[in-house]
Design a protein around this motif. Structure first.
Motif, mmCIF file in Angstrom:
data_model
loop_
_atom_site.group_PDB
_atom_site.id
_atom_site.type_symbol
_atom_site.label_atom_id
_atom_site.label_comp_id
_atom_site.label_asym_id
_atom_site.label_seq_id
_atom_site.Cartn_x
_atom_site.Cartn_y
_atom_site.Cartn_z
ATOM 1 N N SER A 12 -42.325 -31.954 0.021
ATOM 2 C CA SER A 12 -41.075 -32.697 -0.092
ATOM 3 C C SER A 12 -41.414 -34.183 -0.122
ATOM 4 N N ALA A 13 -40.930 -34.871 -1.147
ATOM 5 C CA ALA A 13 -41.210 -36.302 -1.295
ATOM 6 C C ALA A 13 -40.198 -36.887 -2.266
ATOM 7 N N PRO A 14 -40.062 -38.217 -2.280
ATOM 8 C CA PRO A 14 -39.088 -38.812 -3.206
ATOM 9 C C PRO A 14 -39.601 -38.888 -4.640
ATOM 10 N N PRO A 35 -34.682 -37.710 -2.247
ATOM 11 C CA PRO A 35 -35.532 -36.581 -1.819
ATOM 12 C C PRO A 35 -35.661 -35.532 -2.922
ATOM 13 N N LYS A 36 -36.856 -34.966 -3.017
ATOM 14 C CA LYS A 36 -37.108 -33.895 -3.978
ATOM 15 C C LYS A 36 -38.000 -32.852 -3.316
ATOM 16 N N ILE A 37 -37.844 -31.605 -3.732
ATOM 17 C CA ILE A 37 -38.731 -30.546 -3.245
ATOM 18 C C ILE A 37 -39.456 -29.984 -4.457
ATOM 19 N N ALA A 38 -40.779 -29.870 -4.348
ATOM 20 C CA ALA A 38 -41.536 -29.401 -5.506
ATOM 21 C C ALA A 38 -42.603 -28.409 -5.078
ATOM 22 N N GLN A 39 -43.003 -27.577 -6.050
ATOM 23 C CA GLN A 39 -44.030 -26.574 -5.786
ATOM 24 C C GLN A 39 -45.260 -26.901 -6.620
ATOM 25 N N ALA A 40 -46.434 -26.867 -5.988
ATOM 26 C CA ALA A 40 -47.667 -27.163 -6.722
ATOM 27 C C ALA A 40 -47.975 -26.024 -7.681
ATOM 28 N N GLN A 41 -48.497 -26.382 -8.853
ATOM 29 C CA GLN A 41 -48.818 -25.395 -9.883
ATOM 30 C C GLN A 41 -50.334 -25.366 -10.089
ATOM 31 N N SER A 42 -50.809 -24.311 -10.754
ATOM 32 C CA SER A 42 -52.256 -24.195 -10.893
ATOM 33 C C SER A 42 -52.860 -25.234 -11.836
ATOM 34 N N ASP A 43 -52.010 -25.939 -12.607
ATOM 35 C CA ASP A 43 -52.567 -26.985 -13.465
ATOM 36 C C ASP A 43 -52.742 -28.313 -12.730
ATOM 37 N N GLN A 85 -50.389 -30.070 -11.234
ATOM 38 C CA GLN A 85 -49.161 -30.858 -11.142
ATOM 39 C C GLN A 85 -48.131 -30.102 -10.308
ATOM 40 N N PHE A 86 -47.019 -30.779 -10.017
ATOM 41 C CA PHE A 86 -45.949 -30.121 -9.268
ATOM 42 C C PHE A 86 -44.842 -29.693 -10.220
ATOM 43 N N LYS A 87 -44.029 -28.737 -9.737
ATOM 44 C CA LYS A 87 -42.831 -28.388 -10.470
ATOM 45 C C LYS A 87 -41.664 -28.682 -9.541
ATOM 46 N N ILE A 88 -40.770 -29.570 -9.983
ATOM 47 C CA ILE A 88 -39.674 -29.981 -9.094
ATOM 48 C C ILE A 88 -38.608 -28.892 -9.073
ATOM 49 N N LEU A 89 -38.313 -28.366 -7.881
ATOM 50 C CA LEU A 89 -37.355 -27.264 -7.761
ATOM 51 C C LEU A 89 -35.976 -27.759 -7.339
ATOM 52 N N VAL A 90 -35.959 -28.727 -6.435
ATOM 53 C CA VAL A 90 -34.678 -29.224 -5.928
ATOM 54 C C VAL A 90 -34.679 -30.746 -6.021
#
Lengths: 289, 416
Positions: free
Chosen positions: B284-286, B373-381, B383-388
């Motif tokens: 979670s980060a901006p 605020p943003k919530i993101a999930q790390a991807q195998s490449d 980078q992150f993928k922003i979910l919220v």
């Protein structure tokens, strides 16, 4: 029961990493009596060599182990030849010189490879986990355990079953007498130091897929390595092995029951107390004075 | 030698006259305050280029210099160039204080941009408060500070956790394992996390701290296995983040069942641990590098062009970048003779700018920043993928974990 086995295997794994890092020091400090504060930087150089070979030539970790050993050993030989060989029997100057070499290596790596953390890929076939006695354990950790034992066996054979080892032991006992029997002390010292440095480099390369690679990574390892060697008994290879696994199990268990901060403090305290009452360490080799 | 009364009076008077003429700040208040001079505006840049935290602070130095160069290239501020004075505090708090004093007293910088760790910020604080100067701090931190000489452009706990914790409970479950590095930042973050868990019916199965720089997590991972939490809430920092993720991955744990939720894992750490170890975990980060906005595309492209195509931007370097633009806006509002740190501080209150993460604003009360605020999930490449993404920007509350305490324009107010 599962938890007990799990924890026991964890301790073995921590111990094997300690052994990997300490075995080179056990040669350089234990056998040659050189307090090498740049040992951690040799470990770091090994990790960076692995990273470099991977990025530049696309070499996997397993195939690059031999070149890493040769490169770091050659570098160690240079340090011995052009710095330490001028400081025979001057332990304080040696400490300062190796410390300085360590700092220079750190900054040199920072300037050439950059300051950011580096990534060394774990070998594909070892990146899964396996079932051992009913618990899951990382294949790579099993591999590290095996590697540490193989390196120990090789080192023991080298020291005790080869002429180079015999000559080294002769020099350690009495340099001038050994020299008068025609042993080239300078050459043997250089080779032994190079071997110890090469082992440190291998250790760095081997732990890099589990940990991070940065110019300062050696600082932590050099402390661990000295702890292991001093506790095991300075001149005893077997002592180094025993002490690595004792420390591994001990810190693993305390970290599990309490936490890693407590484990670190308790283990250090235990070593201080033990050294107070048994300064020669757990295993002392008898040497004719 | 005998000293007569007449001599004594004469000498004292002469010394007094000399002292008041030679050291005018004895009687003119703020005469030695830093200010802009001769068509240039001097600012300090205080990030470690050597030592342990150089790993990350190097990128902060780069983002800061990039923003300064951009502003100078487009004409500077009212025709004046920003002149950065770069110092290397070598990851050591005491050196931070020395270099800060040099920048403020010696170089007469009107502001200093710097620090990554809280320890270094606390070390320079007295310098800025005594010299009435201004420090711009870009890092997310633990809050609980209310200085009138610091502009805080990183997130405080409420801006990273208010959305994150309920979302995690909802998605994965109530049992949280709190793991952090052993110093003030993780403890304060966990303090706030526990409050939120209590509010939303979550539960702490364990709270644990490892030494800074720790790299052997096998016992910790055994505890993950034996306690089976739904979420591992991680405030581990620095190279330990890398070791923790890689060993978690090697041990065969599954991020789908027991993800790590972190406030400190950025693109920088992900690059070092490799995509396969990072994939599936949450942060979670901006700001994230992949965030889609014209400002961010411009920032990422400029950063790569200036410092190398393999470089990544992350949530602290983004704040380094936009805080220079806020500085520019504040200085623009002032007459040239008025460019002093206290005036810049007053001018920056309420300032807004379009940052790569969205529009940000300095809260006049506490000098912290309104963020997205943003919530993101790390991807195998890598980078992150922003979910919220937050629907609205969030007000900074540096004392959110301490009911009854509020950071106001007058300073810290404690209500009973």
């Amino acid at each position: 029961m599962d938890q007990f086995i799990q924890q026991f295997l964890t301790g073995l794994s921590i111990g094997s990493i300690l052994l990997l890092v300490a075995i080179g020091l056990s040669i350089i400090y234990g056998a040659m009596g050189i307090i090498n504060l740049a040992h951690g930087e040799f470990v770091m150089l090994g990790a960076y060599t692995a990273w470099f070979l991977q990025v530049q030539f696309g070499m996997g970790l397993l195939t690059s182990l031999v070149p890493i050993f040769i490169l770091v050993a050659a570098f160690g030989w240079l340090i011995e030849r052009f710095v330490l060989s001028f400081l025979n029997n001057r332990p304080l100057d040696t400490i300062l010189a190796t410390w300085g070499v360590g700092i220079m290596l750190q900054q040199a790596v920072r300037l050439t490879a950059g300051g950011e953390l580096r990534y060394v890929k774990m070998p594909e076939i070892l990146s899964n986990s396996a079932d051992v006695l009913g618990v899951q354990i990382s294949l790579y950790r099993i591999f590290l355990l095996a590697a540490s034992l193989v390196l120990f066996a090789a080192t023991w054979l080298l020291m005790n079953r080869t002429t180079v080892g015999m000559k080294l032991r002769a020099i350690i006992q009495d340099r001038s007498v050994a020299a008068s029997f025609g042993v080239n002390a300078r050459r043997i010292y250089g080779l032994t130091f190079a071997y110890g440095a090469g082992l440190a480099g291998l250790a760095g390369a081997l732990v890099s897929p589990l940990k991070s690679v940065s110019p300062e990574m050696g600082t932590g390892y050099v402390i661990d390595a000295f702890m292991v060697v001093v506790l095991g008994g300075v001149q005893s290879l077997v002592g180094t092995v025993a002490s690595a696994f004792v420390l591994g199990e001990l810190s693993g268990v305390i970290a599990f029951l309490q936490n890693d901060t407590v484990a670190k403090a308790t283990v250090l305290l235990a070593i201080v107390v033990l050294i107070r009452f048994r300064p020669q360490g757990m295993f002392a080799t008898r040497v004719r004075a | 030698m005998k000293l007569t009364r007449r001599q004594l009076i004469r000498n004292t008077a002469a010394f007094g006259a000399f002292a008041s003429a030679g050291f005018p700040h004895i009687w003119i208040k703020n005469a030695d305050l830093a200010s802009a001079a001769a068509g240039e505006i001097k600012v300090g840049v205080l990030f470690s280029l050597t030592g342990t935290t150089a790993i990350i602070e190097e990128s902060l130095n780069k983002a800061t210099l990039l923003a300064i160069e951009e502003i100078n290239a487009s004409g500077g501020i009212k025709g004046m160039k920003i002149v950065p004075v770069v110092e290397d505090p070598a990851s050591d708090p005491a050196t931070f204080a020395d270099k800060a004093r040099k920048l403020v007293v010696g170089d007469k910088c009107v502001s200093v941009f710097g620090s990554y760790t809280s320890a270094s910020r606390k070390a320079v604080l007295p310098v800025f408060e005594r010299q009435h100067n201004l420090y711009w701090y870009p890092t997310l931190y633990e809050g609980r500070e209310c200085s009138k000489n610091v502009i805080y452009t990183g997130a405080v706990p409420n801006q990273q956790q208010d959305e994150f914790i309920p979302w995690l409970i909802n998605k994965f479950g109530k049992k949280f394992y709190l793991i952090g590095s052993n110093y003030i930042y993780p403890k304060e973050e966990n303090n706030y996390c526990k409050k939120l868990l209590q509010k939303y019916g979550g539960e702490v199965v364990a709270e644990e701290y490892v030494p800074l720089g720790h790299s052997e997590f096998s016992s910790v991972i055994n505890k993950f296995k034996s306690t089976q939490p739904n979420v591992i809430f991680s405030t581990v920092v620095g190279d330990s983040v890398v070791a923790l993720h890689r060993q978690y991955h090697a041990a065969g744990l599954d991020p789908e069942k027991m993800p790590m939720a972190s406030l400190t894992t950025s693109e920088n750490e992900v690059a070092a641990m490799g995509g396969e170890a990072a994939a599936g975990h949450f942060t979670s980060a901006p700001y994230f590098m992949v965030y889609k906005s014209p400002e961010n595309e411009k920032f990422v492209a400029a950063y790569k062009k200036r410092w190398g195509a393999d470089k990544v931007t992350h949530f602290v370097s983004e704040a380094c970048y936009f805080q220079i633009h806020l500085f520019k806006q504040a200085v623009e509002k002032l007459a040239v003779s008025d460019i002093t740190p206290p005036n810049i501080r007053d001018a920056v209150k309420g300032q807004e700018t379009l940052a790569p993460q969205g529009k940000v604003r300095i809260e006049p009360d506490n000098l912290h920043t309104w963020l997205w605020p943003k919530i993101a999930q790390a991807q195998s490449d890598g980078q992150f993928k922003i979910l919220v993404q937050a629907k609205d920007w969030l007000k900074p509350l540096p004392y959110a974990a301490y009911p009854g305490q509020v950071c106001s324009e007058k300073g810290l107010v404690v209500q009973n």
